[in-house]
Design a protein around this motif. Structure first.
Motif, PDB file in Angstrom:
ATOM      1  N   ALA A  41       6.795  -3.794  -1.486  1.00 24.58           N
ATOM      2  CA  ALA A  41       6.178  -3.121  -1.354  1.00 24.58           C
ATOM      3  C   ALA A  41       4.671  -3.464  -2.651  1.00 24.58           C
ATOM      4  O   ALA A  41       3.625  -3.405  -2.107  1.00 24.58           O
ATOM      5  CB  ALA A  41       5.706  -2.446  -0.749  1.00 24.58           C
ATOM      6  N   SER A  42       5.441  -3.046  -3.594  1.00 24.59           N
ATOM      7  CA  SER A  42       4.619  -3.016  -4.631  1.00 24.59           C
ATOM      8  C   SER A  42       4.286  -4.625  -5.608  1.00 24.59           C
ATOM      9  O   SER A  42       3.505  -4.510  -6.582  1.00 24.59           O
ATOM     10  CB  SER A  42       5.221  -2.436  -6.286  1.00 24.59           C
ATOM     11  OG  SER A  42       6.757  -2.670  -6.220  1.00 24.59           O
ATOM     12  N   SER A  43       5.175  -5.718  -5.523  1.00 22.26           N
ATOM     13  CA  SER A  43       4.651  -6.554  -5.720  1.00 22.26           C
ATOM     14  C   SER A  43       3.593  -7.556  -4.607  1.00 22.26           C
ATOM     15  O   SER A  43       3.141  -7.662  -5.615  1.00 22.26           O
ATOM     16  CB  SER A  43       5.938  -7.594  -4.921  1.00 22.26           C
ATOM     17  OG  SER A  43       7.565  -7.413  -6.248  1.00 22.26           O
ATOM     18  N   ILE A  44       3.931  -6.794  -3.190  1.00 24.02           N
ATOM     19  CA  ILE A  44       2.427  -7.467  -2.809  1.00 24.02           C
ATOM     20  C   ILE A  44       1.483  -7.259  -3.235  1.00 24.02           C
ATOM     21  O   ILE A  44       0.323  -7.702  -2.845  1.00 24.02           O
ATOM     22  CB  ILE A  44       2.863  -7.140  -0.912  1.00 24.02           C
ATOM     23  CG1 ILE A  44       4.532  -7.704  -0.498  1.00 24.02           C
ATOM     24  CG2 ILE A  44       1.544  -7.489  -0.230  1.00 24.02           C
ATOM     25  CD1 ILE A  44       4.270  -9.037  -0.522  1.00 24.02           C
ATOM     26  N   SER A  45       1.824  -5.565  -3.509  1.00 27.23           N
ATOM     27  CA  SER A  45      -0.100  -5.264  -4.094  1.00 27.23           C
ATOM     28  C   SER A  45      -0.818  -5.695  -5.176  1.00 27.23           C
ATOM     29  O   SER A  45      -1.992  -6.267  -5.677  1.00 27.23           O
ATOM     30  CB  SER A  45       0.418  -3.526  -4.795  1.00 27.23           C
ATOM     31  OG  SER A  45       1.006  -3.586  -5.835  1.00 27.23           O
ATOM     32  N   TYR A  46       0.340  -6.749  -5.733  1.00 28.85           N
ATOM     33  CA  TYR A  46       0.024  -7.590  -7.035  1.00 28.85           C
ATOM     34  C   TYR A  46      -0.465  -8.439  -7.016  1.00 28.85           C
ATOM     35  O   TYR A  46      -1.425  -9.138  -7.736  1.00 28.85           O
ATOM     36  CB  TYR A  46       1.230  -7.936  -7.816  1.00 28.85           C
ATOM     37  CG  TYR A  46       2.439  -6.659  -8.679  1.00 28.85           C
ATOM     38  CD1 TYR A  46       1.163  -5.511  -9.310  1.00 28.85           C
ATOM     39  CD2 TYR A  46       3.250  -6.294  -9.105  1.00 28.85           C
ATOM     40  CE1 TYR A  46       1.749  -4.860 -10.059  1.00 28.85           C
ATOM     41  CE2 TYR A  46       3.752  -5.363  -9.253  1.00 28.85           C
ATOM     42  CZ  TYR A  46       2.638  -4.607 -10.140  1.00 28.85           C
ATOM     43  OH  TYR A  46       3.359  -3.778 -10.354  1.00 28.85           O
ATOM     44  N   VAL A 357      -3.327  -0.206 -13.721  1.00 30.46           N
ATOM     45  CA  VAL A 357      -3.515   1.175 -14.419  1.00 30.46           C
ATOM     46  C   VAL A 357      -3.132   2.055 -13.306  1.00 30.46           C
ATOM     47  O   VAL A 357      -2.625   3.083 -13.864  1.00 30.46           O
ATOM     48  CB  VAL A 357      -4.948   2.082 -14.621  1.00 30.46           C
ATOM     49  CG1 VAL A 357      -5.423   2.086 -15.459  1.00 30.46           C
ATOM     50  CG2 VAL A 357      -5.041   0.348 -16.327  1.00 30.46           C
ATOM     51  N   THR A 358      -3.507   2.533 -12.078  1.00 28.62           N
ATOM     52  CA  THR A 358      -3.245   3.662 -10.988  1.00 28.62           C
ATOM     53  C   THR A 358      -1.530   3.492 -10.835  1.00 28.62           C
ATOM     54  O   THR A 358      -1.053   4.501 -10.121  1.00 28.62           O
ATOM     55  CB  THR A 358      -4.205   3.268 -10.037  1.00 28.62           C
ATOM     56  OG1 THR A 358      -3.904   1.330  -8.946  1.00 28.62           O
ATOM     57  CG2 THR A 358      -5.632   3.428 -10.544  1.00 28.62           C
ATOM     58  N   GLY A 359      -1.739   2.223 -10.540  1.00 26.17           N
ATOM     59  CA  GLY A 359      -0.269   2.111 -10.692  1.00 26.17           C
ATOM     60  C   GLY A 359       0.744   2.935 -11.347  1.00 26.17           C
ATOM     61  O   GLY A 359       1.783   3.250 -11.333  1.00 26.17           O
ATOM     62  N   ILE A 360       0.681   2.909 -12.881  1.00 24.84           N
ATOM     63  CA  ILE A 360       1.289   3.935 -13.582  1.00 24.84           C
ATOM     64  C   ILE A 360       0.890   5.188 -13.834  1.00 24.84           C
ATOM     65  O   ILE A 360       2.042   5.461 -14.272  1.00 24.84           O
ATOM     66  CB  ILE A 360       0.822   3.211 -15.044  1.00 24.84           C
ATOM     67  CG1 ILE A 360       1.505   1.234 -15.367  1.00 24.84           C
ATOM     68  CG2 ILE A 360       0.713   4.064 -16.080  1.00 24.84           C
ATOM     69  CD1 ILE A 360       0.514   1.114 -16.385  1.00 24.84           C
ATOM     70  N   ILE A 361      -0.008   5.646 -13.516  1.00 23.94           N
ATOM     71  CA  ILE A 361      -0.707   7.017 -12.905  1.00 23.94           C
ATOM     72  C   ILE A 361      -0.045   7.322 -11.877  1.00 23.94           C
ATOM     73  O   ILE A 361       0.547   8.576 -11.983  1.00 23.94           O
ATOM     74  CB  ILE A 361      -2.353   6.748 -13.109  1.00 23.94           C
ATOM     75  CG1 ILE A 361      -2.916   6.245 -14.748  1.00 23.94           C
ATOM     76  CG2 ILE A 361      -2.311   8.515 -12.761  1.00 23.94           C
ATOM     77  CD1 ILE A 361      -4.510   6.284 -13.859  1.00 23.94           C
ATOM     78  N   SER A 362       0.687   6.554 -10.957  1.00 26.82           N
ATOM     79  CA  SER A 362       1.145   7.144  -9.975  1.00 26.82           C
ATOM     80  C   SER A 362       2.647   7.276  -9.483  1.00 26.82           C
ATOM     81  O   SER A 362       2.946   8.427  -9.188  1.00 26.82           O
ATOM     82  CB  SER A 362       1.634   6.372  -8.446  1.00 26.82           C
ATOM     83  OG  SER A 362       1.298   4.674  -8.658  1.00 26.82           O
ATOM     84  N   LYS A 363       3.082   6.645 -10.700  1.00 29.59           N
ATOM     85  CA  LYS A 363       4.787   7.017 -11.020  1.00 29.59           C
ATOM     86  C   LYS A 363       5.014   7.848 -12.105  1.00 29.59           C
ATOM     87  O   LYS A 363       5.864   8.709 -11.851  1.00 29.59           O
ATOM     88  CB  LYS A 363       5.578   5.101 -11.756  1.00 29.59           C
ATOM     89  CG  LYS A 363       4.902   4.552 -10.799  1.00 29.59           C
ATOM     90  CD  LYS A 363       5.509   3.139 -11.365  1.00 29.59           C
ATOM     91  CE  LYS A 363       6.512   1.799 -10.405  1.00 29.59           C
ATOM     92  NZ  LYS A 363       6.608   0.396 -11.047  1.00 29.59           N
ATOM     93  N   ALA A 369      -3.709  12.834  -9.460  1.00 34.85           N
ATOM     94  CA  ALA A 369      -3.825  11.656 -10.859  1.00 34.85           C
ATOM     95  C   ALA A 369      -4.878  10.688 -10.276  1.00 34.85           C
ATOM     96  O   ALA A 369      -5.210  10.436 -11.287  1.00 34.85           O
ATOM     97  CB  ALA A 369      -2.741  11.999 -11.978  1.00 34.85           C
ATOM     98  N   VAL A 370      -4.561  10.419  -9.221  1.00 38.45           N
ATOM     99  CA  VAL A 370      -5.537   8.703  -9.259  1.00 38.45           C
ATOM    100  C   VAL A 370      -6.509   8.837  -8.820  1.00 38.45           C
ATOM    101  O   VAL A 370      -7.639   8.394  -9.932  1.00 38.45           O
ATOM    102  CB  VAL A 370      -4.065   7.941  -8.314  1.00 38.45           C
ATOM    103  CG1 VAL A 370      -5.312   6.317  -7.992  1.00 38.45           C
ATOM    104  CG2 VAL A 370      -3.006   7.051  -9.091  1.00 38.45           C
ATOM    105  N   PHE A 371      -6.237  10.137  -7.870  1.00 35.86           N
ATOM    106  CA  PHE A 371      -7.965   9.680  -7.582  1.00 35.86           C
ATOM    107  C   PHE A 371      -8.297  10.747  -8.360  1.00 35.86           C
ATOM    108  O   PHE A 371      -9.804  10.962  -8.848  1.00 35.86           O
ATOM    109  CB  PHE A 371      -7.612  10.950  -6.150  1.00 35.86           C
ATOM    110  CG  PHE A 371      -7.539   9.595  -4.989  1.00 35.86           C
ATOM    111  CD1 PHE A 371      -8.578  10.235  -4.729  1.00 35.86           C
ATOM    112  CD2 PHE A 371      -6.090   9.229  -4.797  1.00 35.86           C
ATOM    113  CE1 PHE A 371      -8.578   8.751  -2.983  1.00 35.86           C
ATOM    114  CE2 PHE A 371      -5.896   8.483  -3.407  1.00 35.86           C
ATOM    115  CZ  PHE A 371      -6.905   8.348  -2.881  1.00 35.86           C
TER     116      PHE A 371
END
Length: 401
Positions: A41-46, A357-363, A369-371
């Motif tokens: 799913a993360s690849s699809i988000s790209y 950036v938000t992908g990094i923050i979420s992990k 923190a993303v919001f």
């Protein structure tokens, strides 16, 4: 006398109605695409970032060519390029091809923007702010309608790609329609003499506009205004499930409340702009509402407040980008296609940067923190808008006759 460009505007708004669906269709079909392309799913988000890449690359020349060749070639080309994406994605045999099709969607988006915003501003000069804000209205309606179209096909156990094909059919018909309608002369003087029902707006420059100051500030607003709503569209369903503890169905439904807020906003702006409130005032007030609504969503975990917060996030993030496009053409009216492309380039950068950036923050720090990061973006938007308002008073004097 009736404005002769009503048909043109109708075709342009139809294009953005379908674009509203395109903006959320990848996220809405993440499971289907993951299975089809045999990836995560993360690849699809790209693929969303791929759209941003396509838009960013083509915007470097689309705006300039729009000023030279006119608006029609670009909006017509956009309709047909979107066909590659809409037909290609459901039939893509591998991720690489899907990524290429997503890049095509980004190119189509930049072509559409490079032609549409200047065309509407040239055709409806007295009501340029309302005309461009209506773009967001049609985008919001399209985004809100997509889940119902998908539900129709899902209930009948039909191929998910039929949603894409239906949208492709609309673009095909609309492309030929736009090919036949009249567009304003992009090299004509600013005064719009075709609309005799409204007074002519005249801008007197009190001092020379400085791109290094107000120009850069408005371009940055193009980035922050896009980042604000894009972050919410990408992460809101996940936030609803993981942080608020909602079911998947209720979490996805939050996007509907968000879209309703967006639609209400653009309707209000279309009616009130320049009559009751100025575009730059909206750009100052909206980020404040957005920041407060985001904080409410994060910290007040109560069902009614969640719905209201989501609604007001949609309301306060809708139309700001379109107003930025209008304001920068007031500062720099000579080359509207070129100058609006700069704002679009900033917006396209948000499509690439924000998911990363938000992908990094979420992990590393979680979705809360993303919001909170989105709250910070809202604060920056507010500060930029205050500076633009200050420069607007210093540079431009508006009169009507």
């Amino acid at each position: 006398m009736k404005n002769p460009f009503i048909k043109m505007a109708t075709g342009l708004y139809i294009s953005y109605f379908i674009l509203g669906m395109i903006n959320v269709i990848i996220g809405s079909n993440m499971e289907n695409l993951s299975e089809q392309l045999n990836t995560s799913a993360s690849s699809i988000s790209y693929l969303v970032s791929a759209i941003g890449i396509g838009k960013l690359v083509s915007l470097f020349f689309a705006g300039r060519l729009s000023d030279k060749l006119g608006r029609k070639p670009f909006v017509v080309a956009a309709s047909f390029i979107y066909l590659i994406f809409l037909v290609g994605i459901p039939l893509a045999p591998n991720y690489t091809l899907a990524f290429i099709f997503a890049i095509c969607a980004g190119m189509a988006n930049s072509f559409l923007d490079a032609g549409t915003y200047p065309a509407l501003i040239e055709a409806f000069q007295k009501k340029a702010g309302s005309a461009t804000v209506l773009i967001k209205a049609f985008v919001s309606v399209g985004a809100a309608l997509l889940p119902f179209i998908m539900a129709f096909f899902i209930a009948r156990d039909m191929f998910y790609g039929y949603t894409f094909f239906l949208m492709a059919a609309v673009y095909l018909v609309n492309g030929f329609f736009l090919l036949k309608v009249s567009f304003p002369n992009h090299k004509a003087p600013i005064n719009n003499k075709n609309d005799e029902q409204v007074a002519t707006v005249q801008y007197q420059f009190l001092s020379k506009p400085k791109f290094a100051q107000e120009g850069v500030a408005v371009v940055l607003l193009g980035f922050t205004s896009t980042a604000l709503f894009m972050l919410v569209q990408v992460w809101l369903p996940n936030f609803g499930q993981e942080v608020l503890g909602l079911t998947q169905a209720k979490a996805v439904q939050l996007l509907s409340y968000y879209s309703i807020g967006s639609l209400v906003s653009v309707i209000l702006l279309a009616v009130l702009l320049n009559k009751v409130i100025k575009p730059i005032t909206v750009m100052i007030i909206y980020p404040i509402i957005a920041a407060l609504s985001l904080l409410s969503l994060i910290y007040i975990e109560q069902p009614l407040m969640t719905v209201l917060s989501t609604f007001f996030i949609g309301l306060s993030t809708a139309g700001v980008f379109q107003l930025a496009m209008t304001i920068i053409t007031e500062f720099f009216p000579a080359k509207k296609g070129t100058i609006t492309s700069y704002v679009n380039i900033a917006a396209s950068s948000a499509f690439i940067i924000i998911p990363f950036v938000t992908g990094i923050i979420s992990k590393s720090a979680g979705l809360t923190a993303v919001f909170l990061f989105d709250v910070a973006i809202a604060v920056i938007s507010f500060l930029l808008a205050v500076f633009v308002a200050y420069r607007y008073k210093k540079v431009i004097k508006v009169s009507s006759n």
